[in-house]
Design a protein around this motif. Structure first.
Motif, PDB file in Angstrom:
ATOM      1  N   GLY A 127       0.907  -1.100  -0.153  1.00 54.89           N
ATOM      2  CA  GLY A 127       0.082   0.128  -0.100  1.00 54.89           C
ATOM      3  C   GLY A 127       1.091   1.283  -0.154  1.00 54.89           C
ATOM      4  O   GLY A 127       1.861   1.166  -0.076  1.00 54.89           O
ATOM      5  N   HIS A 163     -10.476  -9.276  -0.549  1.00 51.39           N
ATOM      6  CA  HIS A 163     -10.071  -8.985   1.013  1.00 51.39           C
ATOM      7  C   HIS A 163      -9.278  -7.819   1.327  1.00 51.39           C
ATOM      8  O   HIS A 163      -8.080  -8.015   0.990  1.00 51.39           O
ATOM      9  N   PRO A 164      -9.620  -7.068   1.936  1.00 54.02           N
ATOM     10  CA  PRO A 164      -8.626  -5.972   2.500  1.00 54.02           C
ATOM     11  C   PRO A 164      -7.527  -6.426   3.341  1.00 54.02           C
ATOM     12  O   PRO A 164      -7.872  -7.183   4.244  1.00 54.02           O
ATOM     13  N   GLY A 165      -6.560  -5.965   3.151  1.00 53.84           N
ATOM     14  CA  GLY A 165      -5.274  -6.555   4.053  1.00 53.84           C
ATOM     15  C   GLY A 165      -4.785  -7.954   3.693  1.00 53.84           C
ATOM     16  O   GLY A 165      -3.797  -8.425   4.230  1.00 53.84           O
ATOM     17  N   ASN A 177       0.593  -5.044  -4.355  1.00 50.16           N
ATOM     18  CA  ASN A 177      -0.607  -5.024  -4.510  1.00 50.16           C
ATOM     19  C   ASN A 177      -1.423  -4.228  -5.598  1.00 50.16           C
ATOM     20  O   ASN A 177      -1.128  -3.258  -6.081  1.00 50.16           O
ATOM     21  N   ASP A 196      -6.839  -4.223  -2.921  1.00 52.31           N
ATOM     22  CA  ASP A 196      -7.310  -5.418  -2.155  1.00 52.31           C
ATOM     23  C   ASP A 196      -8.583  -4.809  -1.837  1.00 52.31           C
ATOM     24  O   ASP A 196      -8.799  -3.709  -0.616  1.00 52.31           O
ATOM     25  N   THR A 233     -11.674  -2.804  -0.525  1.00 53.79           N
ATOM     26  CA  THR A 233     -11.912  -1.314  -0.459  1.00 53.79           C
ATOM     27  C   THR A 233     -10.793  -0.579   0.202  1.00 53.79           C
ATOM     28  O   THR A 233     -10.918   0.444   0.592  1.00 53.79           O
ATOM     29  N   HIS A 234      -9.574  -1.569   0.313  1.00 49.87           N
ATOM     30  CA  HIS A 234      -8.598  -0.834   1.046  1.00 49.87           C
ATOM     31  C   HIS A 234      -7.450   0.160   0.457  1.00 49.87           C
ATOM     32  O   HIS A 234      -8.009   1.271   0.185  1.00 49.87           O
ATOM     33  N   GLU A 235      -6.822  -0.698  -0.641  1.00 51.36           N
ATOM     34  CA  GLU A 235      -5.865   0.164  -1.108  1.00 51.36           C
ATOM     35  C   GLU A 235      -5.483  -0.270  -2.572  1.00 51.36           C
ATOM     36  O   GLU A 235      -5.844  -1.511  -2.882  1.00 51.36           O
ATOM     37  N   ARG A 284     -10.819   1.952  -3.293  1.00 48.05           N
ATOM     38  CA  ARG A 284      -9.683   1.591  -2.717  1.00 48.05           C
ATOM     39  C   ARG A 284      -8.774   2.677  -3.328  1.00 48.05           C
ATOM     40  O   ARG A 284      -7.612   3.274  -2.870  1.00 48.05           O
ATOM     41  N   LEU A 300      -8.562   5.959  -0.819  1.00 48.24           N
ATOM     42  CA  LEU A 300      -7.600   5.693   0.348  1.00 48.24           C
ATOM     43  C   LEU A 300      -6.234   5.889  -0.155  1.00 48.24           C
ATOM     44  O   LEU A 300      -5.271   6.762   0.307  1.00 48.24           O
ATOM     45  N   SER A 301      -5.654   5.357  -1.328  1.00 48.58           N
ATOM     46  CA  SER A 301      -4.360   5.423  -1.560  1.00 48.58           C
ATOM     47  C   SER A 301      -4.022   6.849  -2.143  1.00 48.58           C
ATOM     48  O   SER A 301      -2.954   7.331  -1.889  1.00 48.58           O
TER      49      SER A 301
END
Lengths: 181, 310
Positions: B11, B112-114, B129, B132, B134-136, B170, B173-174
């Protein structure tokens, strides 16, 4: 004695002058371009170009900078990667006569990468090599220069350093007995 | 600095500003490479890369694949359709099996986030990455920032608005993390239901008024409504797409009301007529296609720099 001066400022000017005249013996620069390998070969190429331009002011001379980082054969064999420099060539090499220029010729591996990088831009008619310092008998590949500033015999552990002068300092070439930290 | 501070790219979080500068500098050189007659360099010819896509992707997968090919890497592709994941194999097992075939680097997209951080702790390889959940989505943020710098120069103090479905994105956030690292001011804008609570903690401002946000910003990054991620419960996030488009859709009329020209971006895929009209997406304000071109250069830079770290 840890280091000696191979070329001082006065000699450097004379060497550049001779190299320019030698180039003009073989090239009228209507079909010929200079390409310096980044970073220090390009500085030398600019100096050679400046002298050539004084000798033949009516002929425009192309001078490009070529970065070989992505073509090196020692990527991932070093502890740290080498930072890439920029390539800028505002002309086509296809069917041209190319003078490849670098400051020091040692193992020949940088020139090998340079040839590879150059061919990615097209197929030149001929490629010749000009170097300021040729460290003879140290070659690991069958590569020889056509135009040489000075040939020297040196040991593996020795290191050639070119200081490119500016307004404040003078250009000179040093031979160190050990690679400086 | 010639080396990234991190072994993986899980990330933007965890990267330093110098890392970003190194990636941008390297990408600038790769952009020159991909505009040559011969667009290939031999840097990664002894590297094998596995592209593992546990979630659908077109642009990112093609962009990574092209970047890998331009660097002369060997590649294998994997997607969940028709794989043993359907038979119940775990992620670590799947990846370890692929690594047993002597793969050096893994590019992965996972719902999956993370998942990437988890994997980086469990297996011995370099992980990149490619999104992933809704994360990054770090490479998207890098190429967005790179494209903005090409257009606007240094981003220090520049105002960037991220508009649309922030909650399920995602990219948002990034982007926020990378833009803050580069010194830009960031504002998110969208319907209240699509903006996560406590997002101010990331150091961004929040607005629910598109026109006011457009007046404020130098760059508007339009995000897609991610219908596939929105749980279709009893109460929807907004009444209808038509209403969303009226309130938060970017059109020429809105742009013409501004007293200056702003840069329009979109990470794709575009839902024309929803978050952005065709007229705007194809106008000279938009740098959407530059983003795609820069995506290949940025991914080449990331893969090149991470391979050196091995």
């Amino acid at each position: 004695m840890d280091s000696q001066v191979l070329i001082d400022n006065a000699l450097f000017e004379r060497v550049i002058d001779r190299l320019a005249h030698q180039l003009l013996e073989h090239h009228d620069f209507s079909q010929t371009d200079l390409i310096g390998l980044q970073p220090r070969g390009f500085i030398l190429a600019e100096r050679v170009k400046r002298r050539l331009q004084e000798l033949i002011p009516s002929q425009a001379i192309n001078c490009g900078a070529l970065d070989v980082t992505f073509h090196r054969d020692d990527f991932r064999r070093r502890e740290k990667p080498i930072a890439a420099s920029s390539t800028h060539m505002s002309f086509l090499v296809e069917n041209r006569e190319i003078i490849l220029i670098d400051d020091v010729l040692f193992t020949g591996r940088t020139i090998r990468a340079g040839l590879d990088a150059l061919l990615a831009h097209g197929r030149p008619k001929t490629v010749q090599l000009l170097v300021l310092i040729d460290r003879r008998f140290q070659r690991e590949l069958p590569i020889e220069p056509q135009f040489v500033g000075k040939s020297i015999d040196s040991l593996d552990m020795q290191y050639v350093q070119v200081d490119w002068g500016d307004q404040q300092s003078e250009t000179r070439v040093l031979l160190h007995n050990h690679k400086p930290e | 600095m010639t080396q990234l501070s991190s072994r993986h790219l899980t990330g933007i979080r965890g990267l330093k500003r110098e890392d970003l500068e190194l990636i941008f500098k390297t990408a600038t050189e790769f952009k020159e490479v991909i505009n040559r007659p011969i667009k290939k360099v031999p840097s990664l010819r002894d590297i094998t890369i596995a592209n593992l896509f546990f979630e659908n992707s077109t642009r990112t997968r093609l962009s990574f694949e092209l970047a890998e090919k331009r660097l002369s890497a060997d590649i294998i592709n994997f997607s969940t359709n028709g794989s043993s994941v359907k038979k119940g194999e775990t992620l670590v097992d799947t990846v370890n099996n692929i690594l047993a075939m002597k793969v050096d680097l893994v590019v992965m997209r996972h719902p999956h986030p993370g998942a990437h951080q988890f994997l980086a702790n469990k297996v011995d390889t370099v992980i990149v990455n490619a999104g992933d959940g809704t994360h990054e989505h770090p490479t998207q943020a890098l190429l967005d920032a790179f494209s903005m710098r090409e257009r606007l120069g240094d981003l220090e103090g520049k105002k960037v608005a991220i508009i649309g479905d922030i909650r399920h994105s995602r990219v948002a956030l990034s982007n926020i993390l990378s833009l803050k690292l580069l010194g830009a001011e960031v504002r998110v804008c969208g319907p209240k239901t699509l903006i996560p609570k406590h997002i101010n903690d990331l150091g961004v401002s929040v607005s629910h008024d598109l026109d006011e946000t457009l007046m404020w910003c130098d760059v508007a990054n339009m995000l897609r409504i991610q219908l596939e991620r929105q749980d279709q419960g009893i109460v929807p996030y907004f009444p209808s797409l038509r209403e969303y488009a009226r309130q938060f859709g970017l059109n020429m009329e809105r742009l013409n009301k501004l007293d200056r020209s702003i840069t329009i971006m979109h990470p794709g895929p575009i839902n024309r007529g929803v978050e952005i009209t065709s007229e705007v997406a194809d106008s000279e304000h938009s740098i959407i296609l530059e983003q795609v071109e820069n995506g290949v250069a940025i991914r080449m830079a990331v893969l090149y720099l991470l391979s050196a770290n091995r």
